[in-house]
Motif scaffolding. Structure first.
Motif, PDB file in Angstrom:
ATOM      1  N   LEU A  68       2.349   1.648  -3.544  1.00  0.00           N
ATOM      2  CA  LEU A  68       1.354   2.119  -4.509  1.00  0.00           C
ATOM      3  C   LEU A  68       1.026   3.594  -4.270  1.00  0.00           C
ATOM      4  O   LEU A  68       0.925   4.372  -5.230  1.00  0.00           O
ATOM      5  CB  LEU A  68       0.082   1.274  -4.410  1.00  0.00           C
ATOM      6  CG  LEU A  68       0.215  -0.204  -4.797  1.00  0.00           C
ATOM      7  CD1 LEU A  68      -1.109  -0.920  -4.616  1.00  0.00           C
ATOM      8  CD2 LEU A  68       0.698  -0.346  -6.236  1.00  0.00           C
ATOM      9  N   ALA A  69       0.876   3.970  -3.006  1.00  0.00           N
ATOM     10  CA  ALA A  69       0.570   5.371  -2.691  1.00  0.00           C
ATOM     11  C   ALA A  69       1.708   6.282  -3.122  1.00  0.00           C
ATOM     12  O   ALA A  69       1.480   7.370  -3.678  1.00  0.00           O
ATOM     13  CB  ALA A  69       0.307   5.517  -1.191  1.00  0.00           C
ATOM     14  N   VAL A  99       1.579   6.654  -6.994  1.00  0.00           N
ATOM     15  CA  VAL A  99       0.451   7.467  -7.452  1.00  0.00           C
ATOM     16  C   VAL A  99       0.685   8.940  -7.137  1.00  0.00           C
ATOM     17  O   VAL A  99       0.450   9.815  -7.978  1.00  0.00           O
ATOM     18  CB  VAL A  99      -0.862   6.983  -6.805  1.00  0.00           C
ATOM     19  CG1 VAL A  99      -1.992   7.966  -7.096  1.00  0.00           C
ATOM     20  CG2 VAL A  99      -1.236   5.604  -7.320  1.00  0.00           C
ATOM     21  N   LEU A 100       1.159   9.224  -5.930  1.00  0.00           N
ATOM     22  CA  LEU A 100       1.384  10.614  -5.533  1.00  0.00           C
ATOM     23  C   LEU A 100       2.494  11.257  -6.363  1.00  0.00           C
ATOM     24  O   LEU A 100       2.357  12.380  -6.850  1.00  0.00           O
ATOM     25  CB  LEU A 100       1.737  10.685  -4.048  1.00  0.00           C
ATOM     26  CG  LEU A 100       0.587  10.425  -3.069  1.00  0.00           C
ATOM     27  CD1 LEU A 100       1.102  10.410  -1.637  1.00  0.00           C
ATOM     28  CD2 LEU A 100      -0.505  11.487  -3.221  1.00  0.00           C
ATOM     29  N   ALA A 140       0.835  -1.213   0.000  1.00  0.00           N
ATOM     30  CA  ALA A 140       0.000   0.000   0.000  1.00  0.00           C
ATOM     31  C   ALA A 140       0.867   1.260   0.000  1.00  0.00           C
ATOM     32  O   ALA A 140       0.570   2.239  -0.699  1.00  0.00           O
ATOM     33  CB  ALA A 140      -0.922  -0.008   1.215  1.00  0.00           C
ATOM     34  N   ILE A 141       1.955   1.238   0.766  1.00  0.00           N
ATOM     35  CA  ILE A 141       2.871   2.385   0.797  1.00  0.00           C
ATOM     36  C   ILE A 141       3.501   2.591  -0.574  1.00  0.00           C
ATOM     37  O   ILE A 141       3.602   3.720  -1.071  1.00  0.00           O
ATOM     38  CB  ILE A 141       3.958   2.169   1.871  1.00  0.00           C
ATOM     39  CG1 ILE A 141       3.354   2.251   3.271  1.00  0.00           C
ATOM     40  CG2 ILE A 141       5.075   3.209   1.724  1.00  0.00           C
ATOM     41  CD1 ILE A 141       4.328   1.904   4.385  1.00  0.00           C
TER      42      ILE A 141
END
Length: 337
Positions: free
Chosen positions: A183-184, A187-188, A180-181
């Motif tokens: 992917l975030a 994306v950011l 999750a980290i």
């Protein structure tokens, strides 16, 4: 500016902006890197592309005035220098270690070319000291963000939720938080103009590699017909690495936080080698069960690769042409798998 978007100018000293650019790109290096010893591969850099063949390397970067400049050199295979890098798992460490070394060299070259934009501000070239400092800072940041934070959060959650306290469930939560980290972060960071252009050059690199592997003449028109996602991409590799790490961590008989943390750091080479073998196998055997395991990485490349312009594809072609020319001069033979 020859029709291209300039890097955003912030109200920061040039040296600090350069350090931040390098840090961001170094964090992305594993996701942008692709290729292996017997095949052509490459990497996107600042306003350019690095391409390498088994015995040659070339990075091509477009200056602000539109000129394409290159740095090229012969590079020996790691397995030719050290025979033990021919062995499974170890060959992945040797190949990826060399790829990261060349990637950092290419990034430094492209950063110095990009600094031409700041000539009016008397920007200094990227020094070895700045690069070394950035690498150390990036490594500490990587271990903190992808090792310490997921393990700390998984341990904390396990202490409050008994069903998630066991080794298997705790490792699963740890792995999901890590993904999750990741992917975030992607994306950011993909929302910034600087990285968006890097992802476009990443797409150009993939299209040109596909074009070369197809046997067709490598041209801008031909390259643009191919997809931007490639099975040997570092983005796919990182996702596979995160999944493999969960399977390996479950087998580690440690329960203390410190012991778990140290084991995760110590096992990085093993997990890296295993992940390389899986990606290598899947890339050559599309349609098999193991190939399906790499599919999420191909989906994620919709973020880390973007459709390139013809000018960006031209830079990638320039890099592969020069790399292959140098390969032929050395009598190298490229094996297309």
């Amino acid at each position: 500016m020859t029709g291209r978007t300039a890097y955003t100018r912030e109200r920061l000293p040039v040296s600090i902006r350069t350090f931040i650019r390098l840090f961001t790109h170094i964090q992305l290096l594993p996701a942008l890197e692709s290729g292996e010893e017997t095949l052509v591969g490459g990497q996107a850099v600042m306003e350019g592309v690095m391409m390498r063949a088994p015995h040659s390397y070339c990075v091509a970067v477009r200056r602000p005035n539109g000129e394409i400049v290159t740095e090229e050199m012969p590079v020996p295979r790691m397995s030719e220098k050290y025979r033990f890098f021919k062995w499974p798992v170890l060959r992945g460490l040797g190949t990826l270690g060399q790829a990261m070394t060349l990637g950092i060299r290419a990034l430094k070259f492209s950063a110095n070319v990009a600094l031409d934009e700041d000539a009016a501000q008397k920007a200094k070239p990227v020094s070895n000291t700045m690069l070394a400092t950035n690498l150390i800072f990036s490594l500490v940041f990587f271990l903190f963000l992808y090792k310490f934070i997921p393990l700390f959060l998984a341990t904390t959650i396990g202490n409050h939720v008994p069903v998630l306290h066991g080794r298997v469930m705790s490792t699963l939560v740890d792995g999901m938080i890590r993904i999750a980290i990741f992917l975030a972060f992607l994306v950011l960071i993909s929302r910034t103009k600087d990285i968006k252009r890097v992802f476009e050059y990443h797409g150009a690199e993939h299209k040109v590699v596909f074009n070369f592997e197809s046997g067709k003449e490598v041209t801008v028109a031909n390259a643009q017909q191919f997809e931007t996602w490639h099975p040997r991409c570092g983005t796919s590799f990182l996702l596979v690495l995160m999944v493999i790490s969960m399977l390996v961590y479950v087998l580690i008989p440690f329960d203390g936080f410190a012991a778990k943390m140290l084991s995760r750091i110590a096992l990085l080479p093993v997990i890296t080698g295993l992940s390389y073998e899986l990606i290598r196998f899947a890339a050559k055997r599309r349609g098999t069960f193991l190939a399906w395991l790499t599919a999420p990485g191909l989906w994620l490349q919709r973020v880390t690769t973007q459709p390139p312009s013809d000018e960006q594809a031209e830079v990638a072609i320039h890099a592969i042409d020069r790399a292959m020319s140098l390969e032929r001069e050395q009598g190298g033979e490229l094996v297309i798998a």
